[in-house]
Structure formats: structure tokens, C-alpha cells
Design a protein around this motif. Structure first.
Motif, PDB file in Angstrom:
ATOM      1  N   ARG A 142      -8.153  64.466 -18.965  1.00 57.48           N
ATOM      2  CA  ARG A 142      -8.835  63.880 -17.825  1.00 57.48           C
ATOM      3  C   ARG A 142      -7.888  63.755 -16.626  1.00 57.48           C
ATOM      4  O   ARG A 142      -8.263  64.035 -15.496  1.00 57.48           O
ATOM      5  CB  ARG A 142      -9.375  62.502 -18.219  1.00 57.48           C
ATOM      6  N   GLN A 162      -8.072  65.879 -12.688  1.00 56.62           N
ATOM      7  CA  GLN A 162      -8.222  65.306 -11.343  1.00 56.62           C
ATOM      8  C   GLN A 162      -7.868  66.275 -10.221  1.00 56.62           C
ATOM      9  O   GLN A 162      -8.685  66.512  -9.344  1.00 56.62           O
ATOM     10  CB  GLN A 162      -7.421  64.016 -11.225  1.00 56.62           C
ATOM     11  N   TYR A 172     -11.848  67.447 -11.014  1.00 56.73           N
ATOM     12  CA  TYR A 172     -12.534  66.939 -12.221  1.00 56.73           C
ATOM     13  C   TYR A 172     -13.190  68.048 -13.044  1.00 56.73           C
ATOM     14  O   TYR A 172     -14.254  67.865 -13.621  1.00 56.73           O
ATOM     15  CB  TYR A 172     -13.556  65.843 -11.844  1.00 56.73           C
ATOM     16  N   SER A 191     -12.202  58.703 -13.165  1.00 54.72           N
ATOM     17  CA  SER A 191     -10.982  58.479 -12.383  1.00 54.72           C
ATOM     18  C   SER A 191     -10.077  57.476 -13.098  1.00 54.72           C
ATOM     19  O   SER A 191     -10.543  56.639 -13.871  1.00 54.72           O
ATOM     20  CB  SER A 191     -11.336  57.913 -11.006  1.00 54.72           C
ATOM     21  N   SER A 192      -8.767  57.546 -12.803  1.00 53.73           N
ATOM     22  CA  SER A 192      -7.814  56.603 -13.384  1.00 53.73           C
ATOM     23  C   SER A 192      -8.119  55.190 -12.885  1.00 53.73           C
ATOM     24  O   SER A 192      -8.622  55.021 -11.769  1.00 53.73           O
ATOM     25  CB  SER A 192      -6.396  56.965 -12.969  1.00 53.73           C
TER      26      SER A 192
END
Lengths: 201, 252
Positions: free
Chosen positions: A50, A54, A58, B66-67
Motif C-alpha cells: 500500500r 501511493q 494508488y 492513505s497512511s
């Protein structure tokens, strides 16, 4: 970069390069290694994928075989985080990494800056003296790592005369040794350079 | 005067950490990315160690994957305004995108931070790289990479022009004569470009640094070219292992 700046007629000292480092400081090299290993264990392969997705806007990496060579996704990275995605792809290609290896490495990159305070200070000095940059951007990933760098590594750099003990100025330009640009309209009138400009340099 | 060549140090504070896992560490407050007290404390410590600057990165869109730091964070200029009041010497650099903000607003915000901090503001110029950022700013899609950099170049040019709106000694504040400023020392910009039309002048005096320090983190060809040619004064990269790399500066 500095040569390019000079070629453009700029003072190369007015373009400063700050490579990012992620220091992990332990009381001993062994303790720092343990901290690094504990850090890698906090990352699951799903999270690593994941994280890597980014910069690829994504992109869903779960569709690929984990232990096969890094997938061909050349169309994706072009318009986004171009430099990051190119680097990931290039690195995977050059070293024949699988998707799993590339993702885990991206999530917890190893570096020279893992070890005792003395070890990390030596690495900082070695990179600095090799011309890696004018300084470094500390991008600490491990809890307490930044504070450990401030408390234990900075004093070593100060003792070696390579880091300031006091601020030279109250402004960022002053501390970085960058001049204050003269107002273009003042310059056009040919008025003498103001005190502000002189003290900034 | 020749300065001795010293190492310079900046730090990036990304709250709970830029990673997916950082927030899970026992000592980490899961709200670290929205805790101004924590940002201030860390900045005071960094200032006590005489670091050059604090750097706050940013992004303009999130999704469920997202982080954690991206999901719940303080806006950089708001954050740094508070830190400017908790510190006195350390530099304060914020990421602001040139793709969606108007240069008049950006020039004004940065000049304000520079005035408030008495000359410690920095601007990390980014062009935004996530498609979602466009969708949050009334745009259907992101511009192409090179187009974003052309826009960035003009955006920064406009800001620099606006920062010269007032000459350093424009405000005479002569109460007896009733003269607030010298009219010849106020300059509209009159910019008409491919992307921006900005009349000026800016509604804040020239800041202590004249122009806040400009940072550039992108390491793509267009980004580096822009950096070398004119604007940025600081460029980031990433250190890997010296021995394994021909070029010690690896772009991130």
C-alpha cells in the motif's frame, strides 16, 4: 545541480542540497540494529504494498504475484511522482527484485545511518565530506529516533567543529548563508543596497 | 567573509510518521499529526540543538488506503504560524502546491509567516502529483507533468514580483506630516502571463527575508532544471549507501 546553477550565472553556494536521511541511533550498534529489525517487523507485506502504491497513484499491486519479478507498469508512473516511481522501477529492474522484495525495501529502506551515535555521526561526516550535500534532512521514521539524533549525534558533530553551537542569525537566510534579494524596484533606481541585504549575506 | 563549511540540518516532522506503521509504536500518540503542542515541543528541542529548519510536507487528497499521517493532519501554514510563536531562530518551511492555489494568496500567506516569524519562512514548491488533488479543487484532471512545472515557474515568478511590491523603506509612518508611506516606493505588478493575471501590489510590507527561502523537493528532470536555473535555494534528495551508488544523491 551546482554546476548547472553556476552555468546559469548563479552563485552555486546559494543552491543548497539536502539529502534525506533516516537515522536510527542506539547506545550500541547492536541496539540500533535491533531497533531497525523491530521496525521492519511492524510492516506487513500488505502495508508495504500500500505504501509503495501511493506514488503510483494508488495502483493496486495486490493483483500481481508477490514472488514474481516486479511487474511491468510503465504507463502508470509517468505523470505522477515521476522521480520516485522511476527510481522504484529502476532499482527493481537493476537488482532483479520481486514485487515482495521491492515493496518491503521501499517500506523500510536500510541505510548507512543505523548504529551507535558515533557510527551515525561518522556516516554523516563521511557523506558530507564525499559531497553528498550541504547538509541533511532528517526524516526519522522510528519513535524517539529524532530526539536520539539531537541528544547524541549533534554534540559529536559540534565537538568536531562541523555543526554550529549557536545560531549565526535570527533569520533562515542568515543561518543558511543566503543573501536577502534586493527589491527589484530599489535596484532599478540604483539606490545603495540596504543594510538588510548586506547583513543577509 | 568566508564561512567555515559546516553541516546544515533540517528535519521533517510528519506527526505519527509518514509510514503506514509508525502510529502503532507504543510511544506514539495516534493524534500526533494534529497535536500542535507536540509540534511545538519538537521544534523547541530542534531549536535547542540549533537545527536550521523544520519542514512540513503536505498532500491535497486522501483515500481510505492513505497512511495515517495523510488521513488526519494540520494544514502546514496554520501549523507553522503557531510554531513561529513557540520558537525564535529555527526556520519554518511549508509545502504549498502551485497547481491549485493562486499566487496572490500564496505570496500573502508566506509574507505573513515571514513577518510573524521575523524572517524564518520557507516555501517548498510542489506541483501536486495525485489525481485526487485535482478533484478537490474543481479540476477534472491533473495537468501533465511538464505543464505543471511551467505553471509552477510562472507562479513563483508572480510571487517574487508581489514580494517586491513594497520597497524596504516604503513605510515612513510620519505622524506629524500624515504620511503613512512613500508613494514612489509602492509598485503594482501588472503581471499578464499564460496562467496568471495579477495586478498587485501585495497588501503586506516586504518581509524580513525579502523573499522567503524557496525549497524544491521534486527531483524529476523538469524539477531539477527549474531549480538549477532560477528559483529554489534548497533541494532535497535521499541518501542510500555510498559504496553502492555512483551518485550519492538519490532523488526521492
Amino acid at each position: 545541480m551546482k554546476a548547472r546553477a553556476a552555468a546559469e550565472g548563479r552563485d552555486p553556494d546559494h543552491l543548497l542540497i539536502f539529502p534525506g536521511i533516516n537515522p536510527i541511533v542506539g547506545r550500541t550498534d547492536t541496539e540500533a540494529e535491533e531497533k531497525y529489525r523491530a521496525m521492519t517487523e511492524l510492516v506487513t507485506i500488505d502495508e508495504a504494498l500500500r505504501m509503495m502504491s501511493q506514488p503510483f497513484s494508488y495502483h493496486d499491486f495486490s493483483q500481481y504475484e508477490l514472488d514474481a519479478p516486479f511487474p511491468e507498469i510503465s504507463d502508470l508512473g509517468e505523470n505522477l511522482y515521476l522521480s520516485t516511481t522511476n527510481q522504484i522501477k529502476q532499482n527493481a529492474r537493476d537488482r532483479g527484485l520481486t514485487l515482495r522484495q521491492a515493496a518491503l525495501e521501499f517500506a523500510t529502506p536500510r541505510s548507512d545511518f543505523i548504529g551507535s551515535a558515533e557510527h551515525v555521526a561518522n556516516a554523516v561526516v563521511r557523506w558530507f565530506e564525499a559531497g553528498a550535500g550541504d547538509g541533511f534532512m532528517l526524516v526519522c521514521r522510528l519513535d524517539g529516533a529524532f530526539e536520539a539524533f539531537l541528544d547524541d549525534v549533534v554534540p559529536i558533530l559540534q565537538a568536531r567543529g562541523l555543526f554550529r553551537r549557536n545560531y549565526e542569525a535570527a533569520t533562515l537566510r542568515g543561518n543558511l548563508g543566503l543573501p536577502v534579494p534586493q527589491n527589484r524596484h530599489t535596484a532599478r533606481r540604483g539606490e545603495p543596497i540596504s543594510d538588510l541585504v548586506q547583513t543577509g549575506g | 567573509m568566508v564561512r567555515e563549511r559546516m553541516i546544515r540540518l533540517g528535519y521533517m516532522d510528519d506527526g505519527v510518521g509518514g509510514s503506514t506503521w509508525g502510529w502503532r509504536q507504543p510511544g506514539v500518540d495516534p493524534d500526533a499529526s494534529v497535536s500542535i503542542a507536540r509540534y511545538e515541543d519538537t521544534a523547541r528541542r530542534a531549536e535547542a540543538a540549533k537545527l536550521d529548519f523544520l519542514f512540513i510536507a503536505d498532500s491535497l487528497s486522501i483515500g481510505p488506503t492513505s497512511s495515517p499521517h495523510f488521513l488526519n493532519r494540520l494544514e502546514p501554514l496554520t501549523l507553522l504560524s503557531a510554531v513561529s510563536r513557540a520558537t525564535s531562530n529555527i526556520g519554518l518551511a511549508a509545502t504549498i502546491s502551485t497547481s491549485f492555489e493562486q499566487p496572490f494568496t500564496v505570496a500573502r500567506q508566506l509574507a505573513s509567516l515571514d513577518v510573524m516569524s521575523r524572517g524564518r519562512a520557507g516555501w517548498n514548491v510542489v506541483t501536486s502529483a495525485l489525481e485526487g488533488a485535482a478533484l478537490n479543487h474543481s479540476c477534472a484532471t491533473l495537468d501533465e507533468h511538464d505543464e505543471r512545472y511551467r505553471r509552477a515557474e510562472e507562479h513563483v515568478d508572480v510571487c517574487r514580483g508581489l514580494w517586491d511590491s513594497w520597497e524596504d523603506d516604503a513605510f515612513v509612518h510620519d505622524k506629524a506630516a500624515g504620511i503613512f508611506f512613500t508613494p514612489e516606493k509602492l509598485h503594482p505588478l501588472g503581471h499578464k502571463g499564460a496562467f496568471y493575471q495579477v495586478k498587485g501590489p501585495l497588501n503586506i510590507r516586504r518581509s524580513p527575508q525579502g523573499h522567503p527561502v524557496i525549497f524544491q523537493a521534486g527531483a524529476s528532470k523538469a524539477g531539477r532544471e527549474l531549480a538549477a536555473q532560477k528559483h529554489p535555494l534548497l533541494v532535497f534528495g535521499r541518501c542510500r549507501t555510498v559504496s553502492k551508488r555512483r551518485n550519492p544523491i538519490m532523488p526521492t
